[in-house]
Design an enzyme around this catalytic site. Structure first.
Site, PDB file in Angstrom:
ATOM      1  N   GLU A 138       8.287 -45.192 -11.021  1.00 58.05           N
ATOM      2  CA  GLU A 138       8.283 -44.463  -9.741  1.00 58.05           C
ATOM      3  C   GLU A 138       6.985 -44.720  -8.978  1.00 58.05           C
ATOM      4  O   GLU A 138       6.978 -44.821  -7.748  1.00 58.05           O
ATOM      5  CB  GLU A 138       8.481 -42.960  -9.961  1.00 58.05           C
ATOM      6  N   ASP A 194       9.882 -52.065 -11.647  1.00 59.57           N
ATOM      7  CA  ASP A 194       9.855 -52.336 -13.089  1.00 59.57           C
ATOM      8  C   ASP A 194       8.646 -53.217 -13.444  1.00 59.57           C
ATOM      9  O   ASP A 194       7.964 -52.980 -14.438  1.00 59.57           O
ATOM     10  CB  ASP A 194      11.139 -53.055 -13.532  1.00 59.57           C
TER      11      ASP A 194
END
Ligand SMILES: [Zn+2]
Length: 415
Positions: free
Chosen positions: A278, A359
């Protein structure tokens, strides 16, 4: 039916049939993959979880088919049965055809369409989700959510609609630039105050529980330059056993929200990697980019709407004798999905790129990829994710890459 009416009907049918076709090929692909044996899923799920994930995928897909068909039939009936011009005449006879009155007509019909969708929404929560053990919602909370949602939409939507109708009257042919500016401004304000004022109307947000985990998570946020007080836990378990995390808001309102269900399902390192992901969205300014792209897309949309609602044949196609801007805007809103359906795959492609970037950022911040992969696998199992969607289906509908795609991208970083 007029030519333009025929074109609209054709486009609606094409959208519904395409969506149904995609569901069908995905169902077949999922069944075939399940028959191929455990090699493809044994690392992620045990046999009984996998069987449930296949059953869940197929049940959801069947439900999507029903929603598509039902929505298509309702839309075609509303647009072509003549009920809309008839209702509008009755309304105007009783309440006049001022913007205030016709704006209310639009809000009332919109609300009526929401009511028609209630059975489907109720089945999704208390039939489908309940059957697979995900629902934790009480009917009372479900109703409270609906009513609050409708009240909010009407409270924001109706004044905005009146403003837009006002610009058509006073701003001349360039009204749509004003209207676009107003909608973007409202969206911008909502993105700032939404996480502060609107999210708490539906959910309780609390600081992270005070322990070692809190210290490690906040240290991680600090490392990425994110204000620690804006990492919060949300009571997602009041509605569902699904777990999630998301980044939202602008400026002071920005927040990283972890579901309480997530805290139960993942261990410390896995949670860190989810938070790091996030933080990747924050670091790469993904929300700002999405907002700007959305605003640019809307500018094109408003341009098209401004042209359409000047054409007599546009109203004639749906049985209206005279063109009223309030009705024109509403017809455009009803037709909007017929166009946006085909734009969604492009938006999803872009969204998946952002997911890969987040990611990769998480892997850099964590210094390893193992815990991210473990977190993704754990979440896939807990949420009964489909491990083998048809590639065309996932390209079209998925805002996130599949588990396999994300694992492959992480592993190719080689650590
Ligand atoms: Zn993400």
């Amino acid at each position: 039916m007029t030519t333009f009416g025929g074109v609209c009907l054709g486009l609606i049918l094409l959208r519904v049939l395409t969506a149904l076709g995609l569901e069908r090929i995905n169902q077949r692909h999922t069944r075939e993959a399940a028959r191929r044996g455990p090699a493809s899923w044994a690392e992620v799920m045990d046999a009984s979880t996998h069987a449930r994930s296949v059953a869940y995928t197929l049940a959801k897909s069947g439900f999507h088919e029903a929603v598509m068909l039902y929505g298509g039939i309702v839309l075609i009936a509303v647009l072509f049965s003549g009920v809309l011009p008839w209702g509008c005449r009755q309304w105007a006879a009783a309440l006049g055809s001022s913007n205030v009155s016709l704006g209310l007509f639009v809000v009332a019909v919109g609300l009526g369409l929401c009511v028609l969708n209630l059975p489907m929404a109720a089945y999704a929560q208390f039939g489908l989700e309940e059957r697979f053990g995900f629902n934790t919602m009480t009917p009372r909370l479900w109703w409270a959510d609906r009513l609050k949602g409708w009240a909010l939409s009407a409270a924001i939507g109706y004044p905005l609609l009146l403003f837009i109708l006002g610009t058509i009257a006073w701003a001349g042919p360039c009204w749509w630039l004003w209207a676009w500016g107003a909608v973007v401004a409202v969206q911008f304000v909502l993105w700032i105050v939404g996480p502060i004022w609107i999210l708490p109307l539906f959910n309780k947000l609390t600081p992270l529980p005070d322990d070692d985990l809190r210290r490690t998570l906040l240290a991680l946020a600090d490392q990425a330059g994110f204000p620690a007080r804006n990492v919060q836990v949300m009571d997602g378990s009041r509605r569902s056993r699904h777990s999630n995390a998301f980044f939202t808001g602008f400026g002071r309102g920005r927040k990283i929200v972890l579901y309480d269900t997530l805290l139960d399902q993942l261990n410390g390192r896995e949670l860190q990697s989810v938070l790091a992901h996030e933080l990747g969205h924050y670091h790469h300014r993904h929300l700002q980019k999405l907002f700007l792209a959305g605003a640019a897309g809307m500018l094109a949309g408003f341009g098209a709407v401004a042209w359409l609602i000047r054409q007599d044949w546009f109203y004639e196609a749906f049985g209206f004798e005279i063109g009223l801007p309030a009705i024109g805007l509403f017809l455009c809103a009803l037709l909007q999905r017929t166009v946006s359906f085909w734009i969604a795959p492009v938006a999803n492609w872009w969204s998946r790129r952002f997911e890969y970037q987040a990611d990769a950022f998480a892997a850099r911040l964590m210094g390893e990829t193992g815990s991210m992969i473990a977190a993704l696998r754990g979440l896939a199992a807990k949420n009964l994710s489909n491990l083998a969607p048809h590639p065309l289906y996932s390209r079209f509908h998925y805002s996130h890459p599949t588990l396999r795609e994300r694992e492959a991208a992480l592993q190719s970083r080689g650590s």
